[in-house]
Motif scaffolding. Structure first.
Motif: not given
Length: 628
Positions: A566-574
């Motif tokens: 399981a891969i946990d991730l977030m999204l950030k503004w770039d």
């Protein structure tokens, strides 16, 4: 200019600090907790020690210049006034005397996540801690400002130990502050005493053992080494920064991938035996595979007719175990046709410091864009401090998150912008420190506002050579319960998303098929298909670099291995290279044998799809997408 005012504490006052005598000799290191039985307590430490107070005086007043020089070498941990502990016994203290062993009481024992609430609600605690740390606090009712001061200053006083038995929650490090006597023992590179935490079984309580390292005469100072066990000069400088502030800007803050020997050492430490080379097995197209597993979700959910369960490991065709498999050599030599749900050296993905190390193959010393900047506090402390201080000089955001190498569910994970806090966390358990995502893509919850969220994808690794990777078509979402802002860093429900293990905490459920249209409504310029394509690209790069080198430098190419992660991730503004605002995936961690409870609950064919893809090579009719 400093002068000195000596205040000899009477024996009854020192005894109030609970400095006890005991007949026990310890040779423990300072980061271990020992359980012992000792002889009855004798409150006679006041016959041996006194406390000297050092105060600032006017320049015209005469002072002891030798004492001034000595004080500059041994700064007090905290604000003025400064205190020192000295030997007052007229016969001194002999290191060989079995009675020269003392116990120091602990004024405050806690876990970090409870610190603020305890300071606010435990009667007298804030007042005592403020006095101990030299913080002005004269009110009757705790106020947030004083609490915040204590939370910042306490890292100069904190000590830690960790229980070796119990649940994962019970093994989370315990922090404590010694009483006024113990907290006034100063640092020295040539200490006169040593200390170690000790657990007293009859009372079920911890103390600190204090014992002399050499003979001392009347008037000699009681000191200890705040950087005990560190011999490297640069590391000692870094470890002592909370008490001896300095700049570490002359260190190169780049962190290249570790040497081959580093990975060899990890393999040896894990006691994993690599397999011998084997040829891929060929199975009959109609073969029914016997599965041996100790995972209840598999036992309850796998209903595919070509898989049956067996409780005899020796007759199994597939070993699907919850715990880590170690002896691949024996399995490859004796039963090479037996498949299993793990790869040799997969810890390079699932252990956070290793994940950061191998990811540098994709992005160089700074790491790839899809992984937050990460430092190993055990091996890269100077580089981290240099990087932190450089960002501080440039006025850049300096919020960081400390994580244990190998724990999940946000256990012992802390967010801070306090450098002393991060440095001291190195003493509790092996940790990495990652740049905290200060500009996350948020999701609007009607009941709360704009909150953090993370995404979990399940990926299926069919083989390393050739590299064949699938992703399950359903993803899972987790949300914070409070609107996001870069404050209240110890507010779990604002900064964390793992709510399903916290008792009495609201768990927000949004299924992926509901999430996508809501997301695109909130961010109409960012189609989910584009966002997900970038996520899958990050997954592909990660597994490519993880398998680019032979074991133990990479995941081992063992033909009988399969795995689910399981891969946990977030999204950030770039910002993209052409100046466009983009949503950049940020991989947080890769989990071994993840909890698939929600997958099984809402998607009953989940394990049928997993087993068909991994063990039958029949992915066409399953809810999976091949990304490599």
């Amino acid at each position: 200019m400093l002068g000195t005012t000596v205040v000899r504490m009477q024996a009854k006052v020192v005894c109030a600090f609970s400095v006890l005598h005991c007949a026990y000799m310890s040779t423990a290191s300072t980061n271990c907790l020992y359980s012992v039985h000792f002889q009855p307590q004798v409150f006679d430490a006041g016959d041996y020690f006194g406390i000297m107070q050092v105060e600032e005086v006017d320049e015209e007043e005469e002072g002891d210049e030798a004492m001034e020089d000595e004080l500059k070498k041994k700064p007090n941990p905290g604000n003025e006034p400064c205190f020192k502990v000295i030997v007052t016994n007229e016969n001194g203290i002999q290191a060989s005397n079995p009675d020269s062993i003392f116990l120091i009481d602990h004024a405050w024992t806690y876990r970090i996540e409870h610190a603020r609430q305890q300071l606010l609600h435990v009667p007298g605690l804030l007042h005592r801690m403020a006095n101990l740390m030299g913080i002005d606090f004269h009110g009757e009712i705790p106020d947030e400002g004083s609490v915040e001061q204590v939370l910042q200053e306490m890292w100069k006083y904190n000590q830690t130990y960790q229980l070796s038995q119990g649940t994962a929650e019970e093994k989370v490090p315990v922090w404590y502050i010694m009483d006024e006597f113990g907290s006034r023992i100063q640092h020295s590179d040539q200490p006169s005493f040593a200390t170690a935490p000790l657990f007293y079984m009859p009372q079920q309580i911890a103390y600190t053992v204090l014992w002399p390292l050499r003979d001392l005469e009347t008037g000699d100072e009681v000191t200890r080494d705040y950087a005990y066990g560190e011999t490297d000069r640069l590391i000692r400088k870094c470890v002592l920064l909370p008490w001896l502030p300095s700049e570490v800007l002359d260190v190169n803050c780049f962190t290249p991938e570790p040497s081959d020997e580093h990975y060899q050492a990890i393999l040896a430490e894990n006691k994993e035996k690599l397999p011998v080379a084997i040829n891929p097995s060929v199975y009959d197209k109609d073969k029914v595979f016997k599965v041996f597993t100790d995972i209840q979700q598999v036992l309850n959910s796998l209903t595919h007719p070509r898989f049956v369960f067996t409780d005899k490991e020796a007759e199994a065709d597939i070993l699907y175990n919850f715990s880590h498999f170690k002896d691949y050599r024996k399995l490859s030599e004796e039963r090479p046709e037996v498949m299993l749900n793990q790869f040799p050296c997969e810890n390079l993905l699932t252990v956070k410091d290793c994940l950061a190390s191998i990811s540098r193959r994709a992005g160089g010393p700074d790491g790839p864009r899809w992984l937050p900047r990460t430092f190993n506090l055990q091996t890269e402390l100077p580089q981290f401090i240099c990087y932190f201080q450089q960002r501080e000089r440039r006025g850049e955001d300096n919020h960081w998150i400390c994580k244990p190498w190998n724990l999940a569910r946000s256990l012992d994970t802390h967010i801070t912008n306090n450098l002393n806090n991060i440095i001291r966390h190195r003493e509790s358990s092996p940790k990495v420190v990652c740049k905290y995502i200060e500009n996350p893509v948020l999701f609007h919850r009607e009941d709360v506002g704009m909150v953090k969220f993370d995404i979990r994808y399940v990926v299926l690794l069919r083989s390393v050579k050739p590299l064949k990777l699938y992703v399950y078509d359903v993803f899972w979402l987790r949300f914070s319960n409070r609107a996001f802002s870069l404050d209240d860093l110890d507010d779990y429900e604002k900064h964390f998303t793992v709510m399903n293990y916290a008792p009495g905490v609201t768990l927000k459920q949004v299924h992926c098929e509901e999430f996508v249209p809501q997301f695109e409504k909130q961010y109409p310029e960012h189609l989910w298909t584009t966002v997900q394509a970038n996520i899958f690209k990050a997954f592909a790069e990660l597994f490519q670099v993880a398998s680019a080198k032979p074991a133990p430098l990479g995941i081992c190419d063992y033909p009988s291995s399969r795995a689910i992660y399981a891969i946990d991730l977030m999204l950030k503004w770039d910002t993209s290279r052409d100046g466009k605002r983009i949503m950049q995936p940020q991989i947080l961690e890769v989990n071994f044998n993840p909890d698939c409870d929600r997958a099984c609950k809402y998607h009953p064919t989940f394990f049928n799809d997993v087993f068909s893809t991994l063990f039958l090579d029949e992915a066409d009719n399953c809810h999976v997408t091949c990304i490599i």
